[in-house]
Design a protein around this motif. Sequence first.
Motif, PDB file in Angstrom:
ATOM      1  N   TRP A  36       1.907  -1.644  -4.538  1.00  0.00           N
ATOM      2  CA  TRP A  36       0.731  -0.782  -4.681  1.00  0.00           C
ATOM      3  C   TRP A  36       0.740  -0.222  -6.088  1.00  0.00           C
ATOM      4  CZ3 TRP A  36      -3.715  -0.572  -2.627  1.00  0.00           C
ATOM      5  CH2 TRP A  36      -4.560   0.527  -2.812  1.00  0.00           C
ATOM      6  N   VAL A  37      -0.420   0.141  -6.574  1.00  0.00           N
ATOM      7  CA  VAL A  37      -0.499   0.716  -7.914  1.00  0.00           C
ATOM      8  C   VAL A  37       0.371   1.972  -7.972  1.00  0.00           C
ATOM      9  CG1 VAL A  37      -2.617   1.920  -7.239  1.00  0.00           C
ATOM     10  CG2 VAL A  37      -2.061   1.671  -9.656  1.00  0.00           C
ATOM     11  N   PRO A  38       1.240   2.107  -8.973  1.00  0.00           N
ATOM     12  CA  PRO A  38       2.062   3.317  -9.087  1.00  0.00           C
ATOM     13  C   PRO A  38       1.180   4.561  -9.160  1.00  0.00           C
ATOM     14  CG  PRO A  38       2.910   1.603 -10.535  1.00  0.00           C
ATOM     15  CD  PRO A  38       1.597   1.102 -10.001  1.00  0.00           C
ATOM     16  N   PRO A  39       1.539   5.627  -8.442  1.00  0.00           N
ATOM     17  CA  PRO A  39       0.698   6.831  -8.420  1.00  0.00           C
ATOM     18  C   PRO A  39       0.319   7.345  -9.803  1.00  0.00           C
ATOM     19  CG  PRO A  39       2.399   7.006  -6.760  1.00  0.00           C
ATOM     20  CD  PRO A  39       2.702   5.762  -7.542  1.00  0.00           C
ATOM     21  N   LYS A  40       1.227   7.257 -10.769  1.00  0.00           N
ATOM     22  CA  LYS A  40       0.930   7.776 -12.108  1.00  0.00           C
ATOM     23  C   LYS A  40      -0.261   7.056 -12.735  1.00  0.00           C
ATOM     24  CE  LYS A  40       3.040   8.897 -16.580  1.00  0.00           C
ATOM     25  NZ  LYS A  40       1.924   8.361 -17.385  1.00  0.00           N
ATOM     26  N   ALA A  59       2.484  13.254  -8.757  1.00  0.00           N
ATOM     27  CA  ALA A  59       2.037  12.551  -9.962  1.00  0.00           C
ATOM     28  C   ALA A  59       0.781  13.197 -10.537  1.00  0.00           C
ATOM     29  CB  ALA A  59       1.776  11.080  -9.634  1.00  0.00           C
ATOM     30  N   PHE A  60      -0.116  13.646  -9.660  1.00  0.00           N
ATOM     31  CA  PHE A  60      -1.359  14.281 -10.108  1.00  0.00           C
ATOM     32  C   PHE A  60      -1.067  15.545 -10.916  1.00  0.00           C
ATOM     33  CE2 PHE A  60      -4.764  17.430  -9.038  1.00  0.00           C
ATOM     34  CZ  PHE A  60      -5.764  16.874  -9.819  1.00  0.00           C
ATOM     35  N   LYS A  61      -0.164  16.368 -10.436  1.00  0.00           N
ATOM     36  CA  LYS A  61       0.150  17.610 -11.150  1.00  0.00           C
ATOM     37  C   LYS A  61       0.833  17.318 -12.491  1.00  0.00           C
ATOM     38  CE  LYS A  61       2.017  19.805  -7.542  1.00  0.00           C
ATOM     39  NZ  LYS A  61       2.560  20.928  -6.731  1.00  0.00           N
ATOM     40  N   GLY A 110       0.793  -1.231   0.000  1.00  0.00           N
ATOM     41  CA  GLY A 110       0.000   0.000   0.000  1.00  0.00           C
ATOM     42  C   GLY A 110       0.819   1.271   0.000  1.00  0.00           C
ATOM     43  N   ALA A 111       2.100   1.190  -0.340  1.00  0.00           N
ATOM     44  CA  ALA A 111       2.982   2.363  -0.316  1.00  0.00           C
ATOM     45  C   ALA A 111       2.996   3.053  -1.676  1.00  0.00           C
ATOM     46  CB  ALA A 111       4.393   1.960   0.081  1.00  0.00           C
ATOM     47  N   SER A 112       2.668   4.345  -1.698  1.00  0.00           N
ATOM     48  CA  SER A 112       2.652   5.113  -2.944  1.00  0.00           C
ATOM     49  C   SER A 112       3.990   5.772  -3.262  1.00  0.00           C
ATOM     50  CB  SER A 112       1.575   6.208  -2.868  1.00  0.00           C
ATOM     51  OG  SER A 112       0.294   5.660  -2.726  1.00  0.00           O
ATOM     52  N   ASP A 113       4.794   6.010  -2.244  1.00  0.00           N
ATOM     53  CA  ASP A 113       6.046   6.756  -2.421  1.00  0.00           C
ATOM     54  C   ASP A 113       7.108   5.867  -3.072  1.00  0.00           C
ATOM     55  OD1 ASP A 113       8.213   8.413  -2.290  1.00  0.00           O
ATOM     56  OD2 ASP A 113       8.193   8.659  -0.114  1.00  0.00           O
ATOM     57  N   PRO A 114       7.540   6.182  -4.302  1.00  0.00           N
ATOM     58  CA  PRO A 114       8.537   5.337  -4.970  1.00  0.00           C
ATOM     59  C   PRO A 114       9.974   5.678  -4.601  1.00  0.00           C
ATOM     60  CG  PRO A 114       7.880   7.084  -6.452  1.00  0.00           C
ATOM     61  CD  PRO A 114       7.072   7.278  -5.177  1.00  0.00           C
ATOM     62  N   ARG A 115      10.175   6.777  -3.884  1.00  0.00           N
ATOM     63  CA  ARG A 115      11.533   7.274  -3.678  1.00  0.00           C
ATOM     64  C   ARG A 115      12.378   6.349  -2.818  1.00  0.00           C
ATOM     65  NH1 ARG A 115      10.107  13.051  -1.372  1.00  0.00           N
ATOM     66  NH2 ARG A 115       8.719  11.654  -0.199  1.00  0.00           N
TER      67      ARG A 115
END
Length: 274
Positions: free
Chosen positions: A50-54, A88-90, A33-38
């Motif tokens: 987790w699904v990649p934020p993009k 990612a949204f921006k 469930g982690a969105s942060d790829p860094r």
Amino acid sequence: VNKVKAVLVLGSGSGNTLCPLAERKKVVLIAVGASDPRFVKGKKYCFTHWVPPKQETDLMVKEIKRKGYKSVVLVASQQEGIYAFVTAFKKSLAGAGLENTLRKEVYVLPGTTDFRTIITAFKSKSPDAIVSILLPGSLGIFALQVREQGIKADFVGAESFESREEVRNSRGALLNQWYVNGGMGTREFRKKYFSRWRKEPGWASCNGYDSLKLVVEGTGKSFSVDTLAQFLFTVSNFRGGCGVYSATGDNRFSLPAELRIVKKDGFYPLYSKK
């Protein structure tokens, strides 16, 4: 962790904290469930499931465009995974030529419950939609306060919308509002889950299930950490509870996203007969 070979943790915060230790100790870590790829970038033993934020934000922006929103405002909690999502949204907005629709963005501390000043600022932008990427404990209260101030804009969000407690806290404000989330699993997975627990799978249920399944399949009979790490980095067409997907080559997986909607009796795909 001296005798541990693999560990599953929940969320970006835990992943950010524990990944450096996992790398030093040569322990495979999967952050469910982690969105942060860094924190997994360039690492050998750390992964997210987790699904990649993009993938989420591209889908969200496509729906924003379809609905014809001209003025969008955003409120977000200050948290690692949420920062990754908003970034990612921006980028997705810019990629769709919609960057000018984002009229204002505000970031708040986790646990914030008084949004009156922020809502007043939003009201001046006459928003068609309020993108609300808030942590549990804030989301429902925010939605309620927005409606109390007479703003009728749509709420748009992500995983936190799929919380019965937040929906209750909103006193109806979140009903019939849409959001993007990771896929809830295959029909077979959902059926088995319901048979065992007598309820629908919750957030990241199939991700936790698949993470364990990946560990089991990746180790085989001889438990080698390096073998498991290589398997996770290169796995292709893996069939799990979340569907069929592959490693993306950056310590993540090509998991699906879907648009969903809040209803009185639960959470459903946005475009369905339900």
